[in-house]
Design an enzyme around this catalytic site. Structure first.
Site, PDB file in Angstrom:
ATOM      1  CB  THR A   1       4.309 -63.122 -58.069  1.00  0.00           C
ATOM      2  OG1 THR A   1       3.000 -63.350 -58.605  1.00  0.00           O
ATOM      3  CG2 THR A   1       5.307 -63.276 -59.202  1.00  0.00           C
TER       4      THR A   1
ATOM      5  NE  ARG B   1      -1.849 -69.993 -53.203  1.00  0.00           N
ATOM      6  CZ  ARG B   1      -2.550 -71.036 -52.801  1.00  0.00           C
ATOM      7  NH1 ARG B   1      -2.190 -72.242 -53.106  1.00  0.00           N
ATOM      8  NH2 ARG B   1      -3.639 -70.860 -52.078  1.00  0.00           N
TER       9      ARG B   1
ATOM     10  CG  ASN C   1      -4.348 -64.187 -45.976  1.00  0.00           C
ATOM     11  OD1 ASN C   1      -3.396 -63.483 -45.656  1.00  0.00           O
ATOM     12  ND2 ASN C   1      -4.966 -64.980 -45.121  1.00  0.00           N
ATOM     13  CB  VAL C   2      -3.435 -59.390 -48.887  1.00  0.00           C
ATOM     14  CG1 VAL C   2      -2.626 -58.105 -48.860  1.00  0.00           C
ATOM     15  CG2 VAL C   2      -4.173 -59.520 -50.218  1.00  0.00           C
TER      16      VAL C   2
ATOM     17  CG  LEU D   1       1.543 -69.637 -64.063  1.00  0.00           C
ATOM     18  CD1 LEU D   1       0.883 -70.713 -64.902  1.00  0.00           C
ATOM     19  CD2 LEU D   1       2.992 -69.986 -63.783  1.00  0.00           C
ATOM     20  NE  ARG D   2      -2.269 -61.063 -64.428  1.00  0.00           N
ATOM     21  CZ  ARG D   2      -1.794 -60.047 -63.729  1.00  0.00           C
ATOM     22  NH1 ARG D   2      -1.126 -59.073 -64.331  1.00  0.00           N
ATOM     23  NH2 ARG D   2      -1.988 -59.955 -62.413  1.00  0.00           N
ATOM     24  NE  ARG D   3      -0.231 -60.004 -59.758  1.00  0.00           N
ATOM     25  CZ  ARG D   3      -1.115 -60.281 -58.804  1.00  0.00           C
ATOM     26  NH1 ARG D   3      -0.871 -61.245 -57.930  1.00  0.00           N
ATOM     27  NH2 ARG D   3      -2.242 -59.610 -58.733  1.00  0.00           N
TER      28      ARG D   3
ATOM     29  NE  ARG E   1     -11.410 -67.116 -50.690  1.00  0.00           N
ATOM     30  CZ  ARG E   1     -10.378 -66.558 -51.329  1.00  0.00           C
ATOM     31  NH1 ARG E   1     -10.575 -65.861 -52.431  1.00  0.00           N
ATOM     32  NH2 ARG E   1      -9.159 -66.714 -50.877  1.00  0.00           N
TER      33      ARG E   1
ATOM     34  CB  CYS F   1      -4.823 -70.011 -62.160  1.00  0.00           C
ATOM     35  SG  CYS F   1      -6.191 -69.283 -61.334  1.00  0.00           S
TER      36      CYS F   1
ATOM     37  CB  SER G   1      -9.236 -64.020 -46.904  1.00  0.00           C
ATOM     38  OG  SER G   1      -9.956 -63.318 -47.893  1.00  0.00           O
TER      39      SER G   1
ATOM     40  CB  THR H   1      -0.063 -65.047 -45.663  1.00  0.00           C
ATOM     41  OG1 THR H   1      -1.258 -65.270 -44.938  1.00  0.00           O
ATOM     42  CG2 THR H   1       0.912 -66.185 -45.441  1.00  0.00           C
ATOM     43  NE  ARG H   2      -0.796 -63.446 -52.017  1.00  0.00           N
ATOM     44  CZ  ARG H   2      -1.429 -63.234 -53.178  1.00  0.00           C
ATOM     45  NH1 ARG H   2      -0.836 -62.554 -54.137  1.00  0.00           N
ATOM     46  NH2 ARG H   2      -2.643 -63.689 -53.363  1.00  0.00           N
TER      47      ARG H   2
ATOM     48  CE  LYS I   1      -6.761 -61.448 -59.101  1.00  0.00           C
ATOM     49  NZ  LYS I   1      -5.392 -60.920 -58.837  1.00  0.00           N
ATOM     50  CG  ASP I   2     -10.039 -64.967 -57.061  1.00  0.00           C
ATOM     51  OD1 ASP I   2      -9.009 -64.900 -57.750  1.00  0.00           O
ATOM     52  OD2 ASP I   2     -10.119 -64.509 -55.909  1.00  0.00           O
TER      53      ASP I   2
HETATM   54  N1  LIG Z   1      -5.898 -64.333 -56.576  1.00  0.00           N
HETATM   55  C1  LIG Z   1      -6.267 -63.787 -55.306  1.00  0.00           C
HETATM   56  C2  LIG Z   1      -6.869 -62.437 -55.459  1.00  0.00           C
HETATM   57  N2  LIG Z   1      -8.096 -62.280 -55.989  1.00  0.00           N
HETATM   58  C3  LIG Z   1      -8.384 -60.950 -56.016  1.00  0.00           C
HETATM   59  C4  LIG Z   1      -7.314 -60.262 -55.480  1.00  0.00           C
HETATM   60  C5  LIG Z   1      -7.195 -58.794 -55.323  1.00  0.00           C
HETATM   61  C6  LIG Z   1      -8.446 -57.998 -55.471  1.00  0.00           C
HETATM   62  C7  LIG Z   1      -8.961 -57.908 -56.873  1.00  0.00           C
HETATM   63  O1  LIG Z   1      -8.237 -58.143 -57.856  1.00  0.00           O
HETATM   64  O2  LIG Z   1     -10.151 -57.571 -57.001  1.00  0.00           O
HETATM   65  C8  LIG Z   1      -6.352 -61.200 -55.103  1.00  0.00           C
HETATM   66  C9  LIG Z   1      -5.046 -60.913 -54.487  1.00  0.00           C
HETATM   67  C10 LIG Z   1      -3.973 -60.545 -55.470  1.00  0.00           C
HETATM   68  O3  LIG Z   1      -4.041 -60.876 -56.651  1.00  0.00           O
HETATM   69  O4  LIG Z   1      -2.990 -59.909 -55.036  1.00  0.00           O
END
Ligand SMILES: NCc1[nH]cc(CCC(=O)O)c1CC(=O)O
Length: 302
Positions: free
Chosen positions: A125, A147, A149-150, A128-130, A9, A240, A11, A152-153, A81-82
């Site tokens: 955030t 929402r 990328n890092v 839903l987990r957080r 990607r 998710c 980002s 932007t947040r 994680k994705d």
């Molecule tokens: N969902 C997006 C995502 N996928 C992986 C990460 C961070 C890096 C990682 O967990 O390896 C992030 C950003 C976040 O959750 O803040």
């Protein structure tokens, strides 16, 4: 093989992770030419909806997988994680790299810790987990969607849209933004998502030559822990759309797994914990999933 193309990607975080894999590959195979093939995915394009609502597994994978099938790339680098708990189609994971900090970060310009937030503070955030974990500890907070990328947040936090935001420590540290972490929200209080902090390499199933190139990058402990976490999450129907947390650690010859299912609206949580031998991470995941169901997790799952 003298040349390998890595789909990624676009980002900043994805590019960092793919550059990291590229550097490790060049180190393991001097003379190997490694090329990055950057592309955008649907998960990157649709920014006006919460991820949980866009739905569809593998929102961040599809375009990279198509590139592999069409022969435009040999491998794809992802945050594990994705990656859906079950890979769809003719793909496999060739390597799981050593995990960075697996925990969530509390980031704020005004407050040093979650507990210091005033009553009713606005926290951003869209996970839903957080949300479920924040609700469980601080039912008074106003949880707002966030929402992007890092970077932007962080920009939205700095613009004053939130009093604090929560995101992964690993992402911040990889981008050189570790100084923005005010508090690490650690287990067992805050349990991360399955495989948070781990980077994985996906290849076409059965592509032995490519698999062999990545073998030196695989980190066994991370692979075992993430197998247990992903098995637990998969058995609970994880995506998710449901607040599911799973975190495994290894000590000596045992692997331990903490699991949690929560409800983002009420902050209700159900917890489970078990340990087992290193030889059967999936069985451990199944044990903790069963325990969570026995303790009422199915009432929280859709
Ligand atoms: N969902 C997006 C995502 N996928 C992986 C990460 C961070 C890096 C990682 O967990 O390896 C992030 C950003 C976040 O959750 O803040």
């Amino acid at each position: 093989m003298e040349h390998i193309r890595l789909a990624t990607r676009e980002s900043a975080l994805a590019l960092w992770q793919t550059e990291h894999v590229a550097a490790r590959l060049r180190e393991a195979h001097p003379g190997l030419e490694v090329e990055l093939v950057p592309m955008t995915t649907r998960g990157d394009q649709v920014l006006d909806q919460p991820l949980a609502e866009i739905g569809g597994k593998g929102l961040f994978l599809k375009e990279l997988e198509v590139a592999m099938l069409e022969g435009r790339a040999d491998a794809a680098v992802h945050s594990l994680k994705d990656v859906p708990m079950e890979l769809e189609g003719p793909f496999e994971l060739a390597a799981v790299l050593e995990r960075a900090d697996p925990f969530d970060a509390f980031v704020s310009n005004r407050f040093a810790a979650l507990e210091e937030l005033p009553f009713g503070a606005r926290v951003g955030t869209s996970s839903l987990r957080r949300q479920a974990l924040l609700r469980a500890h601080r039912p008074d907070l106003a949880l707002l969607d966030l929402r992007g990328n890092v970077n932007t947040r962080l920009a939205k936090l700095d613009a004053g849209d939130y009093d604090a935001i929560v995101l992964a420590c690993a992402g911040l540290e990889r981008l050189g933004l570790g100084a923005r972490i005010r508090e690490r929200l650690q287990a067992p209080r805050f349990i991360p998502a399955a495989a948070q902090g781990a980077v994985a390499v996906e290849i076409r199933a059965g592509d032995e030559a490519t698999r062999a190139l990545f073998a030196p990058l695989d980190h066994e402990a991370t692979r075992l822990c993430t197998r247990a976490e992903r098995a637990m999450t998969r058995l609970l129907g994880g995506s998710c759309r449901v607040p599911i947390a799973a975190y495994a650690t290894i000590s000596k010859d045992r692997i331990s797994l903490e699991g949690l299912v929560g409800d983002a609206k009420s902050g209700q949580t159900v917890r489970g914990y078990a340990s087992g031998p290193l030889s059967e991470p999936e069985k451990l995941g199944e044990q903790v999933a069963d325990m969570l169901v026995a303790r009422g997790a199915d009432a929280l799952l859709p």
